[in-house]
Design a protein around this motif. Sequence first.
Motif, PDB file in Angstrom:
ATOM      1  N   MET A  41       0.812  -1.217   0.000  1.00 33.97           N
ATOM      2  CA  MET A  41       0.000   0.000   0.000  1.00 33.97           C
ATOM      3  C   MET A  41       0.842   1.261   0.000  1.00 33.97           C
ATOM      4  N   GLU A  42       2.159   1.148   0.150  1.00 33.25           N
ATOM      5  CA  GLU A  42       3.043   2.298   0.220  1.00 33.25           C
ATOM      6  C   GLU A  42       3.967   2.343  -0.992  1.00 33.25           C
ATOM      7  N   GLU A  43       4.900   3.312  -0.972  1.00 35.23           N
ATOM      8  CA  GLU A  43       5.814   3.506  -2.096  1.00 35.23           C
ATOM      9  C   GLU A  43       6.828   2.376  -2.215  1.00 35.23           C
ATOM     10  N   GLU A  44       7.130   1.699  -1.115  1.00 35.96           N
ATOM     11  CA  GLU A  44       8.084   0.597  -1.179  1.00 35.96           C
ATOM     12  C   GLU A  44       7.607  -0.508  -2.125  1.00 35.96           C
ATOM     13  N   GLY A  45       6.303  -0.717  -2.198  1.00 38.57           N
ATOM     14  CA  GLY A  45       5.773  -1.730  -3.113  1.00 38.57           C
ATOM     15  C   GLY A  45       6.070  -1.396  -4.571  1.00 38.57           C
ATOM     16  N   THR A  46       5.910  -0.130  -4.956  1.00 37.88           N
ATOM     17  CA  THR A  46       6.221   0.270  -6.336  1.00 37.88           C
ATOM     18  C   THR A  46       7.702   0.140  -6.636  1.00 37.88           C
ATOM     19  N   VAL A  47       8.573   0.419  -5.623  1.00 37.88           N
ATOM     20  CA  VAL A  47      10.017   0.258  -5.828  1.00 37.88           C
ATOM     21  C   VAL A  47      10.355  -1.222  -6.056  1.00 37.88           C
ATOM     22  N   ILE A  48       9.775  -2.094  -5.277  1.00 36.30           N
ATOM     23  CA  ILE A  48      10.041  -3.528  -5.428  1.00 36.30           C
ATOM     24  C   ILE A  48       9.577  -4.025  -6.795  1.00 36.30           C
ATOM     25  N   VAL A  49       8.408  -3.553  -7.244  1.00 42.67           N
ATOM     26  CA  VAL A  49       7.918  -3.952  -8.564  1.00 42.67           C
ATOM     27  C   VAL A  49       8.851  -3.446  -9.659  1.00 42.67           C
ATOM     28  N   GLY A  50       9.402  -2.252  -9.484  1.00 40.75           N
ATOM     29  CA  GLY A  50      10.379  -1.757 -10.457  1.00 40.75           C
ATOM     30  C   GLY A  50      11.639  -2.608 -10.480  1.00 40.75           C
ATOM     31  N   LEU A  51      12.078  -3.110  -9.306  1.00 46.31           N
ATOM     32  CA  LEU A  51      13.257  -3.972  -9.272  1.00 46.31           C
ATOM     33  C   LEU A  51      12.992  -5.325  -9.925  1.00 46.31           C
ATOM     34  N   LEU A  52      11.746  -5.787  -9.867  1.00 49.29           N
ATOM     35  CA  LEU A  52      11.425  -7.089 -10.441  1.00 49.29           C
ATOM     36  C   LEU A  52      11.537  -7.114 -11.960  1.00 49.29           C
ATOM     37  N   VAL A  53      11.560  -5.951 -12.614  1.00 49.95           N
ATOM     38  CA  VAL A  53      11.692  -5.917 -14.070  1.00 49.95           C
ATOM     39  C   VAL A  53      13.015  -6.532 -14.507  1.00 49.95           C
ATOM     40  N   GLY A  54      14.093  -6.382 -13.675  1.00 46.52           N
ATOM     41  CA  GLY A  54      15.391  -6.946 -14.025  1.00 46.52           C
ATOM     42  C   GLY A  54      15.416  -8.459 -14.062  1.00 46.52           C
ATOM     43  N   LEU A  55      14.438  -9.125 -13.463  1.00 48.16           N
ATOM     44  CA  LEU A  55      14.413 -10.590 -13.471  1.00 48.16           C
ATOM     45  C   LEU A  55      14.002 -11.167 -14.818  1.00 48.16           C
ATOM     46  N   ASN A  56      13.595 -10.301 -15.776  1.00 43.77           N
ATOM     47  CA  ASN A  56      13.200 -10.812 -17.083  1.00 43.77           C
ATOM     48  C   ASN A  56      14.378 -11.337 -17.895  1.00 43.77           C
ATOM     49  N   VAL A  57      15.622 -11.050 -17.429  1.00 43.35           N
ATOM     50  CA  VAL A  57      16.802 -11.567 -18.138  1.00 43.35           C
ATOM     51  C   VAL A  57      17.131 -12.996 -17.710  1.00 43.35           C
ATOM     52  N   ILE A  58      16.438 -13.492 -16.703  1.00 42.57           N
ATOM     53  CA  ILE A  58      16.724 -14.824 -16.162  1.00 42.57           C
ATOM     54  C   ILE A  58      15.757 -15.822 -16.758  1.00 42.57           C
ATOM     55  N   ASP A  59      16.278 -16.962 -17.152  1.00 43.92           N
ATOM     56  CA  ASP A  59      15.460 -18.068 -17.648  1.00 43.92           C
ATOM     57  C   ASP A  59      15.341 -19.105 -16.540  1.00 43.92           C
ATOM     58  N   ALA A  60      14.109 -19.371 -16.121  1.00 41.71           N
ATOM     59  CA  ALA A  60      13.865 -20.311 -15.030  1.00 41.71           C
ATOM     60  C   ALA A  60      12.991 -21.446 -15.536  1.00 41.71           C
ATOM     61  N   ASN A  61      13.350 -22.668 -15.134  1.00 44.37           N
ATOM     62  CA  ASN A  61      12.575 -23.855 -15.489  1.00 44.37           C
ATOM     63  C   ASN A  61      12.249 -24.588 -14.193  1.00 44.37           C
TER      64      ASN A  61
END
Length: 458
Positions: free
Chosen positions: A167-187
Amino acid sequence: MAQFGAPRNPVNWVSHLTAAVVSQPAVKDPAVVERANLLNMAKLSIKGLIESALSYGRTLDSDYPPLQQFFVVMEHCLKHGLKVRKSFLSFNRTIWGPLELVEKLCPEAEEIAASVRDLPGLRTPLGRARAWLRLSMMQKKLADYLRCLLMRRDLLSEFYENYAVMMEEEGTVIVGLLVGLNVIDANLCVKGEDLDSQVGVIDFSIYLKSEEADHEREGRNVHISAILDQKNYVEELNRQLNGTVSSLHARIDTMEKSNAKLIEELAIAKNNIIKLQEENHQLRNENAVIFMKAHQHLEAAKASIEAEQMYRQHSRHGLSEIFTDICTDHEDSELTQETDSDLEPVRMQHEIELAVKLLEKDIHEKQDTLIGLKEQLEEVKAINFEMYQKMQCSEEEARERDEDDELDERCTQMPSARKPHEQSHVLNQSRSIEIASYMKGASVDSAPQYKMIKDISF
């Protein structure tokens, strides 16, 4: 990797984390401290996962420790500030409720939610939430799904308190950091894993390592960054190619649809042409039959006409002979009748002329009598008018004389006034007698005239 806001050295990460933790007592609200700690742990876990995955150089599986720690950290972030809900037997506090909203907000997540519900080994909502995180990680849509969820704070308020990370700004920051995980291939294998009974404990020993390992990691990071740039470039090219391929597929689909429509229209047109040709052939045959019948009828009609003409010629010849005989027999009678008929119109015309002349004479006589009567009427009117004027004059003179007599009577005496009064009375009587006699004579003279006018009107 400086975009995540954490120092490159793992020792510095720990010092940064401890400094953040040590500096927190200055903040009075413990919820703010919890949010800051969770944000820092999310930064460390995401950065460590990306670096270790690039150095690992293969597709990650579910046994990879940094990946397991990442899911534990994300679980703690999503659990922060959850509202306690009362159920029939106990209190319920799981993260599956808010994650289940994503399929309503983002239609792309419907497939993941349906597959999570269909998994046979999951019995608890927490296990479903963990499976959902792993499937969205494999799909490389975790950041997009959580962003859609954060955009609807009105819906999240039903599951989270106001001080929660989501509900706070920290949630939006975490979601922005999660964009970098798109370079990882997970199976990840979700079916065989026991996600209901796992204990989510953060292992800080992964992030606390020696300085030598840090120097080696820095050397590797240079090589990894180049590889990462190449991978990003290749992925970008792949995305562009996918876009062009999708556009070409769409064009191919449209062309196939249009081609199918044209083929159908061509088949319909061919069928119509075949039908029209058959109808044309039938009409030609019918036209030929009709032409033959008409030719036969014409020949029969010509033959019948010729026969009738021959019969009429013979009949005319016989009738002409009979007519000549009749004409010779009735010539004398016709001559006598013609003479009589010629004399009768002459007689009738002569009689009509005589009657017209008599009528004209009668009309002229009546007009003359009418003119004479009109003149007599005018004379009678003039006489009556003169008589009326004379009567008015005589009346005025009588009045004047009466007035004079009255004056004389007043002036003179009574005996002397009797004689002129008697004389005037005698004169008046004589005048009235004369006027009456004159009026009688005028009435006697005008009576036959009025009688004549009355007779004429009748």
